[in-house]
Write an enzyme that holds these catalytic residues in place. Structure first.
Site, PDB file in Angstrom:
ATOM      1  N   ASN A  51       0.814  -1.216   0.000  1.00  0.00           N
ATOM      2  CA  ASN A  51       0.000   0.000   0.000  1.00  0.00           C
ATOM      3  C   ASN A  51       0.846   1.264   0.000  1.00  0.00           C
ATOM      4  O   ASN A  51       0.301   2.371   0.000  1.00  0.00           O
ATOM      5  CB  ASN A  51      -0.901   0.028   1.247  1.00  0.00           C
ATOM      6  CG  ASN A  51      -1.951  -1.060   1.236  1.00  0.00           C
ATOM      7  OD1 ASN A  51      -2.398  -1.484   0.179  1.00  0.00           O
ATOM      8  ND2 ASN A  51      -2.344  -1.518   2.407  1.00  0.00           N
ATOM      9  N   HIS A 136     -14.666  -0.981   3.858  1.00  0.00           N
ATOM     10  CA  HIS A 136     -13.703  -1.661   4.716  1.00  0.00           C
ATOM     11  C   HIS A 136     -14.365  -2.168   6.002  1.00  0.00           C
ATOM     12  O   HIS A 136     -15.346  -1.607   6.492  1.00  0.00           O
ATOM     13  CB  HIS A 136     -12.563  -0.696   5.058  1.00  0.00           C
ATOM     14  CG  HIS A 136     -11.384  -1.355   5.676  1.00  0.00           C
ATOM     15  ND1 HIS A 136     -11.211  -1.464   7.037  1.00  0.00           N
ATOM     16  CD2 HIS A 136     -10.296  -1.954   5.107  1.00  0.00           C
ATOM     17  CE1 HIS A 136     -10.068  -2.080   7.287  1.00  0.00           C
ATOM     18  NE2 HIS A 136      -9.503  -2.399   6.138  1.00  0.00           N
ATOM     19  N   GLU A 179     -16.012   4.739   0.026  1.00  0.00           N
ATOM     20  CA  GLU A 179     -14.559   4.927  -0.058  1.00  0.00           C
ATOM     21  C   GLU A 179     -14.226   5.713  -1.314  1.00  0.00           C
ATOM     22  O   GLU A 179     -14.926   5.611  -2.322  1.00  0.00           O
ATOM     23  CB  GLU A 179     -13.843   3.578  -0.073  1.00  0.00           C
ATOM     24  CG  GLU A 179     -14.052   2.779   1.198  1.00  0.00           C
ATOM     25  CD  GLU A 179     -13.240   1.486   1.230  1.00  0.00           C
ATOM     26  OE1 GLU A 179     -12.219   1.400   0.512  1.00  0.00           O
ATOM     27  OE2 GLU A 179     -13.630   0.572   1.970  1.00  0.00           O
ATOM     28  N   SER A 183     -10.106  -0.707  -1.694  1.00  0.00           N
ATOM     29  CA  SER A 183      -8.834  -1.395  -1.508  1.00  0.00           C
ATOM     30  C   SER A 183      -8.747  -2.746  -2.200  1.00  0.00           C
ATOM     31  O   SER A 183      -7.642  -3.219  -2.482  1.00  0.00           O
ATOM     32  CB  SER A 183      -8.568  -1.584  -0.012  1.00  0.00           C
ATOM     33  OG  SER A 183      -9.594  -2.355   0.591  1.00  0.00           O
ATOM     34  N   ASP A 208     -14.100   7.650   3.132  1.00  0.00           N
ATOM     35  CA  ASP A 208     -12.856   7.022   3.577  1.00  0.00           C
ATOM     36  C   ASP A 208     -11.814   7.202   2.474  1.00  0.00           C
ATOM     37  O   ASP A 208     -11.912   6.585   1.412  1.00  0.00           O
ATOM     38  CB  ASP A 208     -13.117   5.547   3.870  1.00  0.00           C
ATOM     39  CG  ASP A 208     -11.862   4.775   4.269  1.00  0.00           C
ATOM     40  OD1 ASP A 208     -10.777   5.382   4.324  1.00  0.00           O
ATOM     41  OD2 ASP A 208     -11.964   3.565   4.525  1.00  0.00           O
ATOM     42  N   HIS A 211      -6.876   5.103   0.837  1.00  0.00           N
ATOM     43  CA  HIS A 211      -6.002   4.717  -0.274  1.00  0.00           C
ATOM     44  C   HIS A 211      -5.795   5.849  -1.292  1.00  0.00           C
ATOM     45  O   HIS A 211      -4.860   5.768  -2.089  1.00  0.00           O
ATOM     46  CB  HIS A 211      -6.570   3.492  -0.988  1.00  0.00           C
ATOM     47  CG  HIS A 211      -6.456   2.238  -0.190  1.00  0.00           C
ATOM     48  ND1 HIS A 211      -5.404   1.361  -0.315  1.00  0.00           N
ATOM     49  CD2 HIS A 211      -7.266   1.717   0.765  1.00  0.00           C
ATOM     50  CE1 HIS A 211      -5.574   0.351   0.522  1.00  0.00           C
ATOM     51  NE2 HIS A 211      -6.696   0.543   1.188  1.00  0.00           N
ATOM     52  N   LYS A 242      -0.747   4.189   4.023  1.00  0.00           N
ATOM     53  CA  LYS A 242      -0.693   4.055   2.569  1.00  0.00           C
ATOM     54  C   LYS A 242       0.278   5.108   2.016  1.00  0.00           C
ATOM     55  O   LYS A 242       1.476   4.956   2.108  1.00  0.00           O
ATOM     56  CB  LYS A 242      -2.081   4.184   1.962  1.00  0.00           C
ATOM     57  CG  LYS A 242      -2.920   2.919   2.060  1.00  0.00           C
ATOM     58  CD  LYS A 242      -3.419   2.635   3.455  1.00  0.00           C
ATOM     59  CE  LYS A 242      -4.311   1.418   3.528  1.00  0.00           C
ATOM     60  NZ  LYS A 242      -4.728   1.129   4.921  1.00  0.00           N
TER      61      LYS A 242
END
Length: 396
Positions: A51, A136, A179, A183, A208, A211, A242
């Site tokens: 990541n 997540h 998100e 991910s 979120d 990433h 990340k």
């Protein structure tokens, strides 16, 4: 009463995986090199599941900042932020993050998981949370702890989300969780559509950005900036593990909400504060994110090349346009066998199986970073070609 220990066993699928030496988890890395490689079991492997998209975790500037902080402040913080664990270094990072994301305030947490868990303090039993099916586990746990009603919509399915919103309970509050960059698939949340529905139905939107913050957008501010919708997001969460190359997380949003979370989010109140080393490293990373856009550009270019090459071999790689390339396999056993074949070929990738992904959708998660050279990308593709042909996943 029954013995709870009697139920503690791995999923049946992992027994044959373990027997054939293809168990892909908890592989100890002896050394992480500044070349995008890792030392595992005495071998140097290309890190192809990391990541660390910008390659900052081994950057000398982050390591120097962390060491200076340890010499000045020690290795721990002695308590939670609420009582005696707050540092001026935390406050500096919070101010920088709030300004970076265009928010009034930010709250630094010990991990990204705990940042997401803090959102559970915003809703209660009479409220409804609408969440993308692929969010997540930390976000799901936040909702469960809040005892709010959880209604999950199919991944990026705006029609499904709209129907759930229209049938919602008007007597309770509403919150949408999604998100910026998912991910497991590398896909982006349909932020334009989701933000429009949030405004239309008068519900809040929490994003979120674990990433994507640091990677996407002209200034590296994530998916919201990428779509030109920074003002449409009510609350951001992010993880330093990340693009920031260290550990920790944060929540950023309106000042009043951050103050509330500081006093009511259990993951904040009852967790020891982020270490000085990680806080200082995150500050150094933010400097680099703001001043070296070429890092995210390189990571995205490398990913585009890797995706094209893997797809060209015949692998199903989905619709991602980010640094994450999912190589779909389906069967858990076959996925773990592919992971092991790649490992033997010198590539350290990531196997994702349920519940990390939906049932029947096991995959190898490949991610490109700013450190990957063209030669390393070639090694990854060559390894997939050899492993895929041996397992019959692609043609000879």
């Amino acid at each position: 009463m029954l013995d709870p220990f009697a139920r503690c066993r791995l999923h049946d699928d992992f027994e044959p995986v373990t027997e054939m030496g293809a168990y892909p988890y908890y592989r100890a890395v002896r050394e992480r090199l500044a070349t995008g490689e890792v030392l595992v079991d005495g071998r140097v492997l290309v890190a192809a599941g990391s990541n660390d998209y910008l390659g900052l975790s081994t950057d000398p500037r982050l390591k120097d900042a962390a060491c200076r902080a340890v010499r000045r402040l020690g290795t721990g913080t002695s308590g939670s932020r609420l009582v005696n664990g707050s540092l001026s270094l935390h406050e500096e990072l919070e101010g920088r993050l709030a300004a970076f994301l265009g928010q009034e305030a930010a709250m630094v947490t010990p991990t990204g998981f705990l940042a997401n868990l803090a959102l559970g303090a915003l809703v209660g039993p009479r409220d409804t949370v609408l969440a993308d099916h692929l969010i997540h586990a930390s976000l799901l746990d936040a909702v469960r702890l809040s005892r709010a009603r959880l209604r999950r919509y199919r991944h990026n399915d705006l029609d499904h989300l709209a129907r759930l919103l229209e049938s919602g309970d008007p007597s309770g509050a509403g919150l949408i969780l999604t998100e910026g960059m998912f991910s497991s698939t590398g896909t982006l949340g349909d932020l334009p559509g989701i933000a429009g529905l949030a405004r239309r139905h008068g519900v809040r939107l929490a994003l979120d950005g674990a990433h994507d913050i640091g990677l996407l957008g002209a200034g590296g501010r994530g998916a919201a900036e990428h779509f030109g919708l920074e003002d449409a997001v009510d609350l951001h969460t992010l993880a330093f593990s990340k693009c920031f190359g260290t550990t920790g997380g944060a929540v950023a949003g309106p000042g009043q909400i951050i103050v509330y979370l500081r006093h009511h989010a259990r993951s904040m109140v009852f967790s020891a504060a982020l270490s000085p080393a990680s806080t200082a490293a995150a500050l150094a990373a933010l400097d680099i994110i703001e001043t070296e856009p070429e890092r995210r550009h390189r990571a995205l270019v490398a990913a585009a090349r890797l995706r094209a090459d893997l797809s060209g071999l015949g692998f199903e790689t989905g619709t991602s346009e980010t640094t994450i390339i999912p190589v779909h396999v389906g069967d858990i056993l076959l996925c773990c066998r592919l992971w092991r074949e790649l490992f033997d070929e010198g590539v350290f990738a990531t196997a994702m199986v349920p519940p990390s992904v939906p049932a029947g959708r096991a995959l190898i998660r490949v991610s490109a970073t700013a450190l990957h050279t063209d030669a390393q990308l070639d090694r990854i593709v060559t390894a997939f070609a050899a492993a895929g042909r041996r397992l019959g996943l692609i043609g000879g």
